[in-house]
Design a protein around this motif. Structure first.
Motif, mmCIF file in Angstrom:
data_model
loop_
_atom_site.group_PDB
_atom_site.id
_atom_site.type_symbol
_atom_site.label_atom_id
_atom_site.label_comp_id
_atom_site.label_asym_id
_atom_site.label_seq_id
_atom_site.Cartn_x
_atom_site.Cartn_y
_atom_site.Cartn_z
ATOM 1 N N LYS A 3 0.862 -1.199 0.000
ATOM 2 C CA LYS A 3 0.000 0.000 0.000
ATOM 3 C C LYS A 3 0.887 1.234 0.000
ATOM 4 C CE LYS A 3 -2.643 3.313 0.361
ATOM 5 N NZ LYS A 3 -3.141 4.133 1.423
ATOM 6 N N GLY A 6 -0.334 8.191 -1.929
ATOM 7 C CA GLY A 6 -0.029 9.089 -3.041
ATOM 8 C C GLY A 6 1.066 10.070 -2.666
ATOM 9 N N GLY A 46 -2.516 5.217 -3.503
ATOM 10 C CA GLY A 46 -3.435 6.250 -3.036
ATOM 11 C C GLY A 46 -3.402 7.475 -3.934
ATOM 12 N N GLY A 47 -4.083 8.521 -3.496
ATOM 13 C CA GLY A 47 -4.170 9.723 -4.334
ATOM 14 C C GLY A 47 -4.083 11.025 -3.550
ATOM 15 N N GLY A 48 -3.669 10.912 -2.299
ATOM 16 C CA GLY A 48 -3.659 12.071 -1.404
ATOM 17 C C GLY A 48 -2.779 13.224 -1.858
ATOM 18 N N ASN A 49 -1.806 12.950 -2.731
ATOM 19 C CA ASN A 49 -0.958 14.034 -3.269
ATOM 20 C C ASN A 49 -1.729 14.892 -4.263
ATOM 21 O OD1 ASN A 49 -1.033 11.695 -4.907
ATOM 22 N ND2 ASN A 49 0.726 12.386 -6.085
ATOM 23 N N GLY A 70 -10.970 12.064 -5.952
ATOM 24 C CA GLY A 70 -9.832 11.409 -5.294
ATOM 25 C C GLY A 70 -9.473 10.099 -5.982
ATOM 26 N N THR A 74 -5.944 8.718 -8.048
ATOM 27 C CA THR A 74 -5.150 7.484 -7.883
ATOM 28 C C THR A 74 -4.789 6.874 -9.248
ATOM 29 O OG1 THR A 74 -6.968 5.876 -7.784
ATOM 30 C CG2 THR A 74 -6.378 6.948 -5.715
ATOM 31 N N GLY A 127 -9.053 2.774 -6.090
ATOM 32 C CA GLY A 127 -9.488 2.144 -4.837
ATOM 33 C C GLY A 127 -10.442 1.003 -5.088
ATOM 34 N N ASN A 130 -15.816 2.953 -4.916
ATOM 35 C CA ASN A 130 -16.930 3.520 -4.144
ATOM 36 C C ASN A 130 -16.454 4.692 -3.304
ATOM 37 O OD1 ASN A 130 -17.373 0.169 -3.752
ATOM 38 N ND2 ASN A 130 -18.982 1.373 -4.683
ATOM 39 N N THR A 134 -11.100 5.390 1.917
ATOM 40 C CA THR A 134 -9.774 5.794 1.438
ATOM 41 C C THR A 134 -9.207 4.540 0.759
ATOM 42 O OG1 THR A 134 -8.476 5.068 3.328
ATOM 43 C CG2 THR A 134 -9.518 7.250 3.494
ATOM 44 N N THR A 135 -7.960 4.593 0.345
ATOM 45 C CA THR A 135 -7.393 3.425 -0.337
ATOM 46 C C THR A 135 -6.900 2.353 0.635
ATOM 47 O OG1 THR A 135 -5.388 4.751 -0.614
ATOM 48 C CG2 THR A 135 -6.822 4.524 -2.528
HETATM 49 N N1 UDP Z 1 -11.271 7.151 -2.540
HETATM 50 C C1 UDP Z 1 -12.586 6.703 -2.529
HETATM 51 N N2 UDP Z 1 -12.832 5.366 -2.546
HETATM 52 C C2 UDP Z 1 -11.853 4.429 -2.564
HETATM 53 C C3 UDP Z 1 -10.513 4.872 -2.555
HETATM 54 C C4 UDP Z 1 -10.244 6.234 -2.534
HETATM 55 O O1 UDP Z 1 -13.516 7.509 -2.513
HETATM 56 O O2 UDP Z 1 -12.155 3.228 -2.596
HETATM 57 C C5 UDP Z 1 -10.976 8.602 -2.606
HETATM 58 C C6 UDP Z 1 -11.059 9.308 -1.244
HETATM 59 O O3 UDP Z 1 -11.629 10.570 -1.439
HETATM 60 C C7 UDP Z 1 -9.582 9.442 -0.861
HETATM 61 C C8 UDP Z 1 -8.927 9.681 -2.211
HETATM 62 O O4 UDP Z 1 -9.661 8.830 -3.092
HETATM 63 O O5 UDP Z 1 -9.356 10.523 0.007
HETATM 64 C C9 UDP Z 1 -7.455 9.395 -2.288
HETATM 65 O O6 UDP Z 1 -7.127 8.195 -1.614
HETATM 66 P P1 UDP Z 1 -6.347 8.175 -0.203
HETATM 67 O O7 UDP Z 1 -6.835 9.284 0.653
HETATM 68 O O8 UDP Z 1 -6.429 6.809 0.334
HETATM 69 O O9 UDP Z 1 -4.871 8.484 -0.673
HETATM 70 P P2 UDP Z 1 -3.501 8.313 0.159
HETATM 71 O O10 UDP Z 1 -3.714 8.905 1.531
HETATM 72 O O11 UDP Z 1 -3.198 6.857 0.256
HETATM 73 O O12 UDP Z 1 -2.506 9.044 -0.663
#
Ligand code: UDP
Length: 232
Positions: A3, A6, A46-49, A70, A74, A127, A130, A134-135
């Motif tokens: 895992k 982002g 993930g996509g947090g960046n 979001g 990703t 992800g 849905n 989050t991821t």
């Molecule tokens: N997200 C979602 N459903 C999923 C996975 C991700 O809606 O199954 C959206 C959610 O808004 C999340 C964003 O995609 O904040 C980015 O993923 P995440 O926050 O997990 O990124 P990371 O913190 O790992 O970089």
């Protein structure tokens, strides 16, 4: 199942959303480890960046729309990672939970397993498709679906495992070499999202929390070196 957040692809020193040097380094470690160890590796990126659903929702946006943004973020990260891992010599496939036929394959469980058997690094994008997640939870879900042995949760904040308290604030915090799911839940330790933690507990999926940014650690995590904290 690795895992990756982002934000791990962003640069610590510049304001690049996706830092070429960082992605190249992670990709090279992934490609080399797969080559040398012969392991089957899937990645949930993930996509947090780029965007987090809660950011938009906090500004008054519709939560589901914001989460969809979001998830699309990703996919961008997945393509960057795919490009870098393939340039490092390892074949990959991006499998997205949101269908995007012109860009990548749709997620099909049996296809994911087949790609892994053929030595391809499988990168899961969007992800689980849905909103309201989050991821972390899709990482756990896909790990169970492909019968992964462990979830490798790479951190990028300098915290190299699970501590009794935040070591950046509490200098006397101690790191656990190993900790049980019940204790993580009881102490509300932020290993992954609680939904992911309870899923892993119910499905007996161990999680190794380790410092992704330290060179050699992806290989170390895959070979079972005593780095980070094992949650099980
Ligand atoms: N997200 C979602 N459903 C999923 C996975 C991700 O809606 O199954 C959206 C959610 O808004 C999340 C964003 O995609 O904040 C980015 O993923 P995440 O926050 O997990 O990124 P990371 O913190 O790992 O970089």
């Amino acid at each position: 199942m690795l895992k990756l957040s982002g934000e791990a692809l962003a640069s610590a020193s510049s304001d690049e959303t996706i830092d070429a040097g960082t992605v190249t380094r992670i990709a090279a470690e992934v490609a080399d480890s797969c080559e040398e160890l012969g392991v089957q590796l899937a990645i949930m990126i993930g996509g947090g960046n780029i965007w987090r659903g809660t950011t938009g929702a906090g500004e008054g946006m519709d939560r589901a729309t914001s989460d969809t943004m979001g998830m699309l973020g990703t996919v961008i990260n997945a393509l960057a990672l795919q490009d870098a891992i393939e340039r490092a010599g390892r074949p990959t496939r991006v499998l997205s939970a949101i269908t995007m036929a012109e860009v990548c394959e749709p997620y099909i469980r049996r296809r994911a397993i087949r790609h892994l058997e053929k030595g391809r690094v499988v990168i899961f994008a969007a992800g689980m498709g849905n909103p309201y997640f989050t991821t972390d939870t899709p990482a756990a879900l896909r790990a169970a679906e492909i019968e992964a042995g462990v979830i490798l949760k790479g951190t990028h904040s300098g915290v190299d495992g699970v501590y009794s308290a935040d070591p950046r604030t509490y200098l006397d915090a101690t790191r656990f070499d190993e900790i049980g799911f019940d204790e993580v839940i009881a102490r509300d330790l932020r290993v992954m999202d609680m939904t992911a933690i309870t899923f892993c507990k119910d499905n007996h999926l161990p999680i190794l929390v380790f410092d992704l940014m330290k060179p050699g650690n992806i290989r170390g995590a895959l070979t079972g070196e005593p780095i980070g904290t094992l949650v099980r």
